[in-house]
Write a protein that holds these residues in place. Structure first.
Motif, PDB file in Angstrom:
ATOM      1  N   GLN A  93     -16.840  13.244   3.560  1.00  0.00           N
ATOM      2  CA  GLN A  93     -17.270  13.431   4.937  1.00  0.00           C
ATOM      3  C   GLN A  93     -17.243  12.119   5.709  1.00  0.00           C
ATOM      4  OE1 GLN A  93     -21.116  15.273   4.429  1.00  0.00           O
ATOM      5  NE2 GLN A  93     -20.280  17.337   4.371  1.00  0.00           N
ATOM      6  N   LEU A  94     -17.677  11.040   5.045  1.00  0.00           N
ATOM      7  CA  LEU A  94     -17.662   9.732   5.700  1.00  0.00           C
ATOM      8  C   LEU A  94     -16.230   9.275   5.960  1.00  0.00           C
ATOM      9  CD1 LEU A  94     -20.495   7.854   3.762  1.00  0.00           C
ATOM     10  CD2 LEU A  94     -20.557   8.628   6.144  1.00  0.00           C
ATOM     11  N   ASP A  95     -15.346   9.489   4.975  1.00  0.00           N
ATOM     12  CA  ASP A  95     -13.944   9.114   5.157  1.00  0.00           C
ATOM     13  C   ASP A  95     -13.319   9.885   6.314  1.00  0.00           C
ATOM     14  OD1 ASP A  95     -14.065   7.321   3.084  1.00  0.00           O
ATOM     15  OD2 ASP A  95     -13.187   8.681   1.601  1.00  0.00           O
ATOM     16  N   ALA A  96     -13.636  11.177   6.398  1.00  0.00           N
ATOM     17  CA  ALA A  96     -13.095  11.993   7.489  1.00  0.00           C
ATOM     18  C   ALA A  96     -13.624  11.520   8.833  1.00  0.00           C
ATOM     19  CB  ALA A  96     -13.448  13.460   7.264  1.00  0.00           C
ATOM     20  N   ALA A  97     -14.902  11.129   8.867  1.00  0.00           N
ATOM     21  CA  ALA A  97     -15.506  10.673  10.117  1.00  0.00           C
ATOM     22  C   ALA A  97     -14.901   9.355  10.583  1.00  0.00           C
ATOM     23  CB  ALA A  97     -17.019  10.525   9.946  1.00  0.00           C
ATOM     24  N   ARG A  98     -14.433   8.536   9.630  1.00  0.00           N
ATOM     25  CA  ARG A  98     -13.861   7.236   9.992  1.00  0.00           C
ATOM     26  C   ARG A  98     -12.429   7.354  10.504  1.00  0.00           C
ATOM     27  NH1 ARG A  98     -16.137   5.580   4.758  1.00  0.00           N
ATOM     28  NH2 ARG A  98     -18.144   4.547   5.094  1.00  0.00           N
ATOM     29  N   LYS A  99     -11.777   8.484  10.284  1.00  0.00           N
ATOM     30  CA  LYS A  99     -10.389   8.638  10.690  1.00  0.00           C
ATOM     31  C   LYS A  99     -10.282   8.999  12.164  1.00  0.00           C
ATOM     32  CE  LYS A  99      -8.417   9.733   6.187  1.00  0.00           C
ATOM     33  NZ  LYS A  99      -7.665  10.710   5.377  1.00  0.00           N
ATOM     34  N   ASP A 100      -9.223   8.501  12.771  1.00  0.00           N
ATOM     35  CA  ASP A 100      -8.961   8.793  14.169  1.00  0.00           C
ATOM     36  C   ASP A 100      -8.611  10.278  14.314  1.00  0.00           C
ATOM     37  OD1 ASP A 100      -8.147   8.497  16.907  1.00  0.00           O
ATOM     38  OD2 ASP A 100      -6.072   8.459  16.189  1.00  0.00           O
ATOM     39  N   PRO A 101      -9.324  11.026  15.156  1.00  0.00           N
ATOM     40  CA  PRO A 101      -9.073  12.470  15.243  1.00  0.00           C
ATOM     41  C   PRO A 101      -7.704  12.817  15.809  1.00  0.00           C
ATOM     42  CG  PRO A 101     -10.651  11.760  16.928  1.00  0.00           C
ATOM     43  CD  PRO A 101     -10.458  10.602  15.997  1.00  0.00           C
ATOM     44  N   LEU A 102      -7.108  11.922  16.590  1.00  0.00           N
ATOM     45  CA  LEU A 102      -5.816  12.228  17.204  1.00  0.00           C
ATOM     46  C   LEU A 102      -4.656  12.065  16.231  1.00  0.00           C
ATOM     47  CD1 LEU A 102      -4.383  13.031  19.831  1.00  0.00           C
ATOM     48  CD2 LEU A 102      -4.277  10.599  20.434  1.00  0.00           C
ATOM     49  N   THR A 103      -4.718  11.047  15.394  1.00  0.00           N
ATOM     50  CA  THR A 103      -3.598  10.749  14.498  1.00  0.00           C
ATOM     51  C   THR A 103      -3.911  10.993  13.026  1.00  0.00           C
ATOM     52  OG1 THR A 103      -4.265   8.436  14.242  1.00  0.00           O
ATOM     53  CG2 THR A 103      -2.808   8.961  16.098  1.00  0.00           C
ATOM     54  N   GLY A 104      -5.205  11.099  12.680  1.00  0.00           N
ATOM     55  CA  GLY A 104      -5.594  11.232  11.282  1.00  0.00           C
ATOM     56  C   GLY A 104      -5.555   9.932  10.516  1.00  0.00           C
ATOM     57  N   LEU A 105      -5.318   8.811  11.207  1.00  0.00           N
ATOM     58  CA  LEU A 105      -5.236   7.518  10.543  1.00  0.00           C
ATOM     59  C   LEU A 105      -6.608   6.846  10.497  1.00  0.00           C
ATOM     60  CD1 LEU A 105      -2.010   6.054  12.201  1.00  0.00           C
ATOM     61  CD2 LEU A 105      -2.216   7.116   9.952  1.00  0.00           C
ATOM     62  N   PRO A 106      -6.823   6.000   9.494  1.00  0.00           N
ATOM     63  CA  PRO A 106      -8.048   5.207   9.488  1.00  0.00           C
ATOM     64  C   PRO A 106      -7.988   4.124  10.559  1.00  0.00           C
ATOM     65  CG  PRO A 106      -6.622   4.533   7.697  1.00  0.00           C
ATOM     66  CD  PRO A 106      -5.979   5.740   8.321  1.00  0.00           C
ATOM     67  N   GLY A 107      -9.075   3.378  10.698  1.00  0.00           N
ATOM     68  CA  GLY A 107      -9.150   2.349  11.717  1.00  0.00           C
ATOM     69  C   GLY A 107      -8.896   0.950  11.183  1.00  0.00           C
ATOM     70  N   ARG A 108      -9.184  -0.033  12.026  1.00  0.00           N
ATOM     71  CA  ARG A 108      -8.891  -1.430  11.722  1.00  0.00           C
ATOM     72  C   ARG A 108      -9.577  -1.906  10.446  1.00  0.00           C
ATOM     73  NH1 ARG A 108      -7.106  -5.835  14.704  1.00  0.00           N
ATOM     74  NH2 ARG A 108      -6.983  -4.511  16.572  1.00  0.00           N
ATOM     75  N   ASP A 109     -10.825  -1.481  10.212  1.00  0.00           N
ATOM     76  CA  ASP A 109     -11.560  -1.964   9.039  1.00  0.00           C
ATOM     77  C   ASP A 109     -10.829  -1.617   7.737  1.00  0.00           C
ATOM     78  OD1 ASP A 109     -13.479  -3.034  10.652  1.00  0.00           O
ATOM     79  OD2 ASP A 109     -14.953  -1.442  10.325  1.00  0.00           O
ATOM     80  N   ALA A 110     -10.306  -0.394   7.662  1.00  0.00           N
ATOM     81  CA  ALA A 110      -9.585   0.016   6.455  1.00  0.00           C
ATOM     82  C   ALA A 110      -8.326  -0.819   6.263  1.00  0.00           C
ATOM     83  CB  ALA A 110      -9.230   1.497   6.528  1.00  0.00           C
ATOM     84  N   LEU A 111      -7.630  -1.104   7.353  1.00  0.00           N
ATOM     85  CA  LEU A 111      -6.407  -1.904   7.262  1.00  0.00           C
ATOM     86  C   LEU A 111      -6.736  -3.342   6.862  1.00  0.00           C
ATOM     87  CD1 LEU A 111      -3.336  -2.005   7.638  1.00  0.00           C
ATOM     88  CD2 LEU A 111      -3.749  -2.675  10.022  1.00  0.00           C
ATOM     89  N   THR A 112      -7.786  -3.892   7.438  1.00  0.00           N
ATOM     90  CA  THR A 112      -8.191  -5.256   7.095  1.00  0.00           C
ATOM     91  C   THR A 112      -8.554  -5.350   5.618  1.00  0.00           C
ATOM     92  OG1 THR A 112      -9.003  -5.639   9.354  1.00  0.00           O
ATOM     93  CG2 THR A 112      -9.822  -7.106   7.637  1.00  0.00           C
ATOM     94  N   HIS A 113      -9.291  -4.348   5.123  1.00  0.00           N
ATOM     95  CA  HIS A 113      -9.682  -4.344   3.709  1.00  0.00           C
ATOM     96  C   HIS A 113      -8.460  -4.280   2.807  1.00  0.00           C
ATOM     97  CE1 HIS A 113     -12.078  -3.512   0.138  1.00  0.00           C
ATOM     98  NE2 HIS A 113     -11.258  -2.516  -0.121  1.00  0.00           N
ATOM     99  N   ARG A 114      -7.519  -3.380   3.103  1.00  0.00           N
ATOM    100  CA  ARG A 114      -6.315  -3.247   2.278  1.00  0.00           C
ATOM    101  C   ARG A 114      -5.480  -4.534   2.333  1.00  0.00           C
ATOM    102  NH1 ARG A 114      -2.878   0.994   0.568  1.00  0.00           N
ATOM    103  NH2 ARG A 114      -4.812   2.189   0.452  1.00  0.00           N
ATOM    104  N   THR A 115      -5.358  -5.114   3.529  1.00  0.00           N
ATOM    105  CA  THR A 115      -4.578  -6.342   3.673  1.00  0.00           C
ATOM    106  C   THR A 115      -5.182  -7.472   2.859  1.00  0.00           C
ATOM    107  OG1 THR A 115      -3.876  -5.701   5.908  1.00  0.00           O
ATOM    108  CG2 THR A 115      -3.685  -8.020   5.328  1.00  0.00           C
TER     109      THR A 115
END
Length: 225
Positions: A37-59
């Motif tokens: 539920q938390l992962d779904a809430a963090r995703k952008d509703p228009l594109t289904g993509l996660p946000g900057r924090d997820a990308l920063t963490h992966r990078t």
């Protein structure tokens, strides 16, 4: 008289022991459900993509483990305001959704992660051989610029992409520097200062920010002198 069952101490221990795994299973199931539920809430509703924090963490994680192949890209849709002004914001949303879905699929197919950074800007982090950089980014741009059909209107996206390769930057350059470098590279392509395929340099990654934002963004400017 009705029979009375008396549990011996060993029997009570067995019953308690049997209920512990069940209780743990329930707790784990609840934990998984909450995480989803938390992962779904963090995703952008228009594109289904996660946000900057997820990308920063992966990078950041890839910068520590696979630095020699780490690529960070920032893609920005050109002309979105014109689409919103002429066809309405629903058309602009359709354009953003299409670009988001495409860059998400492209990154996932290569074992990477894409994110919506805000507005019409997207980012991705993935591992590629340095020899494949230009070929892969050109293929991504071609995919993102495929026409989008919206209510009978054919929208033709134009996208600027900037790329930062960890191998081109100092070893100390972490996620924020890689993202800044890719963002500056994208901006140089967008303004025509550099051609498509431009790769971020150390100067791009260490360009000073204004209130945490890249120079050139609306409302920012570099101090004079």
């Amino acid at each position: 008289m009705p029979a009375t069952t008396v549990l011996r101490p060993r029997s009570r221990t067995l019953i308690i022991a049997a209920t512990v795994p069940l209780a743990l299973a329930v707790l784990l199931a609840d934990d998984v459900r909450v995480r989803r539920q938390l992962d779904a809430a963090r995703k952008d509703p228009l594109t289904g993509l996660p946000g900057r924090d997820a990308l920063t963490h992966r990078t950041g994680r890839l910068a520590r483990t696979h630095r020699e192949q780490l690529h960070v890209l920032v893609a920005d849709a050109d002309g979105l305001k014109a689409v919103n002004d002429s066809l309405g914001h629903a058309a602009g949303d359709a354009l953003i959704a299409a670009i988001g879905h495409r860059i998400g699929a492209w990154a996932a197919a290569r074992g990477g992660l894409a994110a919506r950074l805000g507005g019409d800007e997207f980012g991705a982090a993935l591992l590629l051989p340095p020899t494949a950089t230009l070929r892969e980014t050109a293929a991504l741009r071609e995919q993102l610029e495929q026409p989008v059909d919206h209510n009978g209107h054919i929208l033709r996206p134009a996208v600027s992409i900037g790329t930062a390769r960890a191998v081109d930057l100092p070893d100390a350059a972490g996620a924020s520097r890689l993202l800044r470098g890719a963002d500056m590279a994208m901006y140089r392509v967008k303004t025509g200062e550099q051609p498509h395929g431009y790769l971020a340099t150390r100067h791009d990654a260490y360009t000073p920010t204004v209130h945490g934002r890249r120079p050139g963004r609306p409302g920012t400017h570099l101090p004079v002198g």
